[in-house]
Structure formats: C-alpha cells, structure tokens
Design a protein around this motif. Sequence first.
Motif, PDB file in Angstrom:
ATOM      1  N   ILE A   1       1.438  -2.294  -2.327  1.00 44.51           N
ATOM      2  CA  ILE A   1       1.524  -3.669  -1.813  1.00 44.51           C
ATOM      3  C   ILE A   1       1.792  -4.569  -3.012  1.00 44.51           C
ATOM      4  CG2 ILE A   1       0.226  -5.520  -0.703  1.00 44.51           C
ATOM      5  CD1 ILE A   1      -1.407  -3.113   0.623  1.00 44.51           C
ATOM      6  N   ASN A   2       2.912  -5.267  -2.992  1.00 43.62           N
ATOM      7  CA  ASN A   2       3.272  -6.052  -4.171  1.00 43.62           C
ATOM      8  C   ASN A   2       2.529  -7.388  -4.198  1.00 43.62           C
ATOM      9  OD1 ASN A   2       4.690  -7.976  -2.627  1.00 43.62           O
ATOM     10  ND2 ASN A   2       6.615  -6.847  -2.802  1.00 43.62           N
ATOM     11  N   ALA A   3       2.794  -8.150  -5.257  1.00 47.13           N
ATOM     12  CA  ALA A   3       2.030  -9.387  -5.476  1.00 47.13           C
ATOM     13  C   ALA A   3       2.199 -10.396  -4.360  1.00 47.13           C
ATOM     14  CB  ALA A   3       2.443 -10.010  -6.808  1.00 47.13           C
ATOM     15  N   GLN A   4       3.316 -10.339  -3.663  1.00 48.77           N
ATOM     16  CA  GLN A   4       3.555 -11.280  -2.554  1.00 48.77           C
ATOM     17  C   GLN A   4       3.019 -10.742  -1.237  1.00 48.77           C
ATOM     18  OE1 GLN A   4       7.531 -13.313  -2.601  1.00 48.77           O
ATOM     19  NE2 GLN A   4       8.096 -11.603  -3.888  1.00 48.77           N
ATOM     20  N   LEU A   5       2.149  -9.764  -1.320  1.00 46.49           N
ATOM     21  CA  LEU A   5       1.646  -9.061  -0.138  1.00 46.49           C
ATOM     22  C   LEU A   5       2.795  -8.471   0.669  1.00 46.49           C
ATOM     23  CD1 LEU A   5      -1.263 -11.362   1.098  1.00 46.49           C
ATOM     24  CD2 LEU A   5      -1.388  -9.360  -0.390  1.00 46.49           C
TER      25      LEU A   5
ATOM     26  N   GLY B   1      -3.108  -1.418   3.884  1.00 45.35           N
ATOM     27  CA  GLY B   1      -2.990  -2.775   4.396  1.00 45.35           C
ATOM     28  C   GLY B   1      -4.166  -3.141   5.283  1.00 45.35           C
TER      29      GLY B   1
ATOM     30  N   PHE C   1       2.597  -8.151   5.974  1.00 43.00           N
ATOM     31  CA  PHE C   1       1.669  -8.003   7.098  1.00 43.00           C
ATOM     32  C   PHE C   1       1.920  -9.068   8.159  1.00 43.00           C
ATOM     33  CE2 PHE C   1      -0.383  -6.476   3.175  1.00 43.00           C
ATOM     34  CZ  PHE C   1      -0.177  -5.133   3.429  1.00 43.00           C
ATOM     35  N   GLU C   2       2.212 -10.262   7.693  1.00 44.13           N
ATOM     36  CA  GLU C   2       2.497 -11.321   8.667  1.00 44.13           C
ATOM     37  C   GLU C   2       3.849 -11.090   9.348  1.00 44.13           C
ATOM     38  OE1 GLU C   2       1.845 -15.132   6.918  1.00 44.13           O
ATOM     39  OE2 GLU C   2      -0.262 -14.704   6.554  1.00 44.13           O
ATOM     40  N   THR C   3       4.788 -10.546   8.595  1.00 44.94           N
ATOM     41  CA  THR C   3       6.080 -10.205   9.195  1.00 44.94           C
ATOM     42  C   THR C   3       5.876  -9.191  10.320  1.00 44.94           C
ATOM     43  OG1 THR C   3       7.275 -10.616   7.154  1.00 44.94           O
ATOM     44  CG2 THR C   3       8.329  -9.140   8.743  1.00 44.94           C
TER      45      THR C   3
ATOM     46  N   ASP D   1      12.933  -6.613   6.456  1.00 41.76           N
ATOM     47  CA  ASP D   1      12.848  -6.407   5.007  1.00 41.76           C
ATOM     48  C   ASP D   1      11.765  -7.294   4.386  1.00 41.76           C
ATOM     49  OD1 ASP D   1      13.618  -5.222   2.677  1.00 41.76           O
ATOM     50  OD2 ASP D   1      15.280  -6.595   2.303  1.00 41.76           O
ATOM     51  N   SER D   2      10.542  -6.838   4.459  1.00 39.62           N
ATOM     52  CA  SER D   2       9.380  -7.693   4.185  1.00 39.62           C
ATOM     53  C   SER D   2       8.876  -7.547   2.756  1.00 39.62           C
ATOM     54  CB  SER D   2       8.266  -7.351   5.168  1.00 39.62           C
ATOM     55  OG  SER D   2       8.072  -5.942   5.193  1.00 39.62           O
ATOM     56  N   HIS D   3       9.696  -7.977   1.807  1.00 35.48           N
ATOM     57  CA  HIS D   3       9.263  -7.944   0.399  1.00 35.48           C
ATOM     58  C   HIS D   3       8.132  -8.935   0.144  1.00 35.48           C
ATOM     59  CE1 HIS D   3      12.468  -5.283  -0.903  1.00 35.48           C
ATOM     60  NE2 HIS D   3      13.319  -6.009  -0.208  1.00 35.48           N
ATOM     61  N   GLY D   4       8.070  -9.959   0.948  1.00 35.93           N
ATOM     62  CA  GLY D   4       6.961 -10.907   0.864  1.00 35.93           C
ATOM     63  C   GLY D   4       6.280 -10.990   2.224  1.00 35.93           C
ATOM     64  N   GLN D   5       4.953 -11.089   2.203  1.00 33.45           N
ATOM     65  CA  GLN D   5       4.190 -11.272   3.442  1.00 33.45           C
ATOM     66  C   GLN D   5       4.509 -10.176   4.475  1.00 33.45           C
ATOM     67  OE1 GLN D   5       1.854 -13.967   4.016  1.00 33.45           O
ATOM     68  NE2 GLN D   5       1.991 -14.088   1.809  1.00 33.45           N
TER      69      GLN D   5
END
Lengths: 329, 441
Positions: free
Chosen positions: B355-359, B88, B311-313, B305-309
């Motif tokens: 790291i998935n497509a949604q970061l 990351g 790093f921002e979470t 549970d940060s499946h999306g974003q």
Amino acid sequence: MASPKLELQREHGREEILFSLSGCDGEFYAGGSDGRVHCLNPTGQAAPNRPPLEGHQSYVTGVACSRGHLWSVSYDGLLNRWSIESGRLISSQKAHQKWIRDVQLSPDGMTLATAGDDMKLRLWDSQTGRLIHNLEGHAAQSPQGFSSMLYTCCFSPDGALIASADRIGEILIWEVSSGQLLQRWHASTMYTWDEVQRLRSIGGIRSLCFSPDQSTLAVGGMGHVQNVDGLGGKARVEWFELQSGKQVGTFESEAHKGLIEGLQFTPQGSHLVAAGGSSKGFLILLEPKAEKAALEVESPMYVHQAVFTSDQGDLLVVGHQKATSWKLT
Amino acid sequence: MQPPRNPPGHCPTTEHQLSRRLFMNSLAVSLAGTGGLIGNAGAAHLFDQEPLQQQLKAKSRSVILVWLAGGASQFETWDPKPRRSTGGPFGSIPSSIPGLHVSELMPLMARRMHQTCLIRSLNTKDSGHDTASVMMMRGRKDEPAMRYPDIGAILAKELARADSAVPDYVSFYSQTEGRNFSKLTPSFLGARYAPMELNQSLMPPNLKKLEGFSDLDHQARAELQALLAKQFAQQHASPWVQSHAAAYARVQGLMSSQSLFDLEKEPLAIQERYGPSQFGRQMMMARRLAEAGVPFIRVGRAWWDSHGQNFETHQEMVPELDRVLAALLDDLRQRGMLDQTLVVVMGEFGRTPEINAQLGRDHFSRAWSALMAGCGVQEGAVFGATDPDGKEVIDGEVGAGELFATMLEAVGISHTKHYQFGQRPIPLVNYGIEPITQVLS
C-alpha cells in the motif's frame, strides 16, 4: 516579526501506517493500520512499557482522550473505550454500520462525536456511553449515485457547535445541545467527479478546524484533480465565516499537491497548521483567511495527523510508516 | 435445483438441437465465410481441423467479457487478505462456496459464488497497461511479423451464426482512459470480425431510418441495390465484391434489429436489477445481444487504476460491479442462457500487495484473479492460490495463454486449432499452452 520556521527534530520508522493521534497527560496515542493503538512519547518514539492496545479488526482512524480514558474508532465500526492507566478495554460498541472516520471530544470532555460512512454524525455521553443525538443530514450518495463518505467532524472552541463534512464537499453545522442543523455550506471544488476519462471520483473534505475566536471555520481537502488515479489536486483550505456562512478566503498551495488531512491552530492561535500529502507529505502554516502560506515544508512521509505537544511549538506528526517531531519557532 | 451439467466443454444439447435449416445455413456460411475472409485478409486461408458437428454446436454460444480496465484490486474483490499488512482495511465475508471468502464489498456475488469458477493464480508477467491489455485480449504477445487476433475476433469467427442479422463482436467502452490500450483487432481474420465499438451510445449510430423514409421505400432501395450489385458481380467476380455484398447485407440486418438496442423494451424489474449506471445498462445490453445471437460482447468498465486512495476507489466501484455482475448471472440463469453463455471477468492485471503513501495500490501482474461463469466451466470451483500476503502464487500458477485457451475450450473451440496465414499455420494459442482443465466442466 521574524518569519516562522518549522524544523524536523526526530524521525522514527514504523511498520504500520498511523492515521490518528491524540495527546493525553504527556503521552500520545496513535491509531494504526494494524488495528492497534500505539503509545508514543512526544518525539514520536514508541513509549517503553506501553504495549499497543488491541481491540479493532481494521484501521484505527480516530483516537481521543480525556480524564484517564481513551476512545478509539475504526473502519470496523467499533467505538472502543480504554483505561489509559491499565491499558484495559472497558467497553466496545458498534457505533456505526459502516466505516468510522473520526472521533472528537468536546472541549469539556463530556460529549463524544463520531462520524461514519453510514453518513451519520453521532453524539455520545462520554461518561455513560449513551447515544445523545443521531444527526442525519449528509446525502448517502453522491450526485452520480455512488456511496458517499463522512470524513470528519470538529467541535467549536466553546463546545456549542459541531461541524461535519463529507466526500462531495458538504459542510453541516449543528447545535450540540439540541442536535439541530443550523447551516449547510458547500465547498464543491474539494470533490472531483471525472465523467469522461475514468468515471469515478476523488477528494472530499478531510479536515475541519474552528478559529479560536469562533468566527470562521477552516475546511481542508484538495482542489480540482485532473487525473483521479492519484492525489494530484493542489492542497486546499477554504475559510467560511460562521455568522454569514460565506466563504471568506481560499488557499491553494502552489508547492504541494494532495489532501489536507489535519488542521489545527498553533497554541497561540496565530496560525493554522495544515498537514497532508500525496506521493510526498507536507506541513503548511497559514494565517487565518490567508491566500498565501506563511510557510510550507516537505515532510518525510504522507501526513495523516499532527498534534502540538507543548505550548512552545513542539509538534508530533504521524503518517505513512513514520512518526516525526518538529519544532515551530 | 441445478440443471444437469453437460459433458466437458459442451453446452446443453437439448437447447441446442440444430434444425436442418440452421445446419444447412451454417454449412453455407462456413464455406462462404472462408471466401469472404480470403477477400478481406488478402492472403489468409482458413481451415478447420475439428469435426463439423462440434463446430456447429458451438455456434449458439456467446461470451460476455467484463473488462475491468485499469486493473481492479484482487484484494478488494476475489482474493481478500484481511488482517494482513497487505490486506487493506476491508474485511472478508463467507461465500456460497464453503470455506471461500470474498471481499465484504461483494455481498451479492458472495451469495452466487457457487455459480462461478474463480481463478486465483494468474501470473501474467506484464504490468504495463497497454502491453498487458493487448496480451490478455490476445492470449500472448505479438511477434514482430505477426499481430494475433484477439479473443473477440476469434470467437466471432468461430461462434458466428449463419442467419444472424446482428454483429458478431460488440465492444462497449465509454470512458476515454485506456480505451485504445487493448487495440482490439481481428488481424488476419479480416474486417468481418472486427468489433463494433459502441463507445458513445448503446445503439450503433445511424441505425434509425431517415425521417419520412418508409419500410416500403427501404425495401425498394434494397432490391435496387441487390439488382445492381448482382449485375456488377457477374461482370466483376472477385472475393472483394463478394465481401462488399456481405457487408451490405449485414448493415441491412443491423437496421432491421433496431429494437434490439432499445433497453426500454426490458421489463422495469430487470432494469432495476441492473441499476441505472452506465455500466449496468451496458451489461443489460450485453445480455440482450447475447440473447439475440451476438457471439462475443465486451463490456469495459474503466478506470480502476487506483494509485491513490485505492480503498475509496474500490468502495465506490466494487458495489456497482457486485450489483451488475449479480444481475447478469441471475438474468442469464433465469432465461436459461447461462449454460450457453460464458461470462469472464478480468482486466489487464491486479494491484500490488504493498500500500503506497497515497493509500493506493500500483500495477501488479504476479498474483491476481479472474472469474468465469456459465458455459463450459465448473460451478463452484476455485482454482489456484496465493500466499497469505497475496504476494506470490503458491498453487496452480497460470498465465494469459492458459486463461485464453480455457475460454476457447469452454465454448467448445479446441485450443489446438490452427488457422492458416499464407504458408504459415497459426495456432489459436502458442504451442505448449494448455487450458486449465480443472475448471472446465
């Protein structure tokens, strides 16, 4: 008039995520998650004999080029300047104290703008690297007391204005010459704060684009999110009239969810291209202020940026471990 | 200068000298508690295998479990992998343990790592929120015919103080997502050791006396209730009646400790240190409860549970965690409580290297981290390691059972102890599971 078509031409897999893209004399430079800047040809293929530029310690989130020079910015806070011809790093300076999210060049190439999570929009003399204006107006914290983020900035076509936008949906319009704050708008739907279920936020304004006639500003992000674990809000564009500051149009996709990461007008100026994604990527074609899309297509990857490579509708698109080329007719 | 350390698994004896009164009270409650448990559980018999002295020493210890619900990323906290494809965008910073780096998002904790014990080699083999939450809280999977008590209930029973007017097990969890995944339960230990769940407020509901109801009125009512209860008990002697009387006494005790739940009693400087967030205030309350003798407090911070974003979470949530954890450790140390209080920081699992497509990062239980500090664990210890990409444990692999056994031993409870449920002996941890002795002080 025939309905527009957008067709995938080529698709190239990549090891890294490509976040940013800029064209320069027929070559295209993309900033990656590997901390490098990659040179691509117009189809998205890696340019031969052009090794990646290495000079960042984190994701390269912005690139801009003009007059033989390339600028790159990164989450490492550095603003790097490169010679395009030699690939040599000319200068490197700590431009922001936190992540840098975006770099843009003014239409005349003389002014460089950087936006960072220290919530500063900074204007630089592109020739000397001297700081011209340090623009502070975005709140450092969200209303709930968490750190905010300054995602994006965009020069007006005449270069007199620059817009910047942040996580909580605030859009600020600045006069470039004086650094004066002219207007402050709010697109609150772009920011979702979940107080009850998850106690955290998601969203923010991720892209901006002035209309060619400079009458409106398009603002990209996503609509309200039910479950902030993912990018479940509808892809959303809001239009603001520059003179009045009023919101004069809203588009929310029924077909695609996720953030709109990139906005730009077609070379003819008739349509806006909105690119982004959630678990899937998308490209959306919109007429100015339209509430419905002229065209929506699925991309083979989450899209971080798209750039027209010709006046004939050739589009280069980069994103999650892929670079693709498209033809708009 | 650091205070002298104690023998393995033991807290400082100087601060824990048991008075004769406390000794007798403890003995009394230990015996009475057995009867109460029989009443509550219906079929359970409890016996202790360890020496009484050790048991009594344990009774002034507390555990604060910081529960990172939803699964915080080890990459963005305790086990960063900067400049790796899995790492990351965040950098790492040196900590107060030479050679140890933590995420740049944790500058306050980085300066306090020498007070902690970091475990970087958890492989817990379950990546479902609900099943993993239950397993981490109980130290093992349930069996079809056996629901095991969770760590809070066990420690409530083992560490409960004889003359305590406060609850033995308190859980804060204000968000709705994942609140019930852990299914907190005393199981066969009985309702006496069930958590008091404070989800809506920092203060138990209905704690305040009614308007116009004086202390004298309150006392008169209590005396009347006691008289009637005594007469009833003489006519209907049974464990259930005994249990009812005990529960009533605890409610009265709670009402008398109303000021305990008032955070405004804290000096402003302390309040400032924890910060104004809900999590900060709950953690400050956890410290107050530990100070007042509550043996086990869980503070849940949802939802990671940060499946999306991802790093921002983490950019949003980790600085709050950093501030609040640092405040807690400082507060406990300055009050001389850290040696009696075990702090554990964990969730149900970590997050994927990919790291998935949604970061985003998805659920990952194969190689993640937990932090311990305070009572019974070594200071400045780092146990286990993951490979350069954080995909596998390469040294010191441990699971939920080992972590559970380590928590028990750290506060002086033998992991080999058994309870008796009917004819069946129930070990506190599964047979063959050992504590991580390298982290015990």
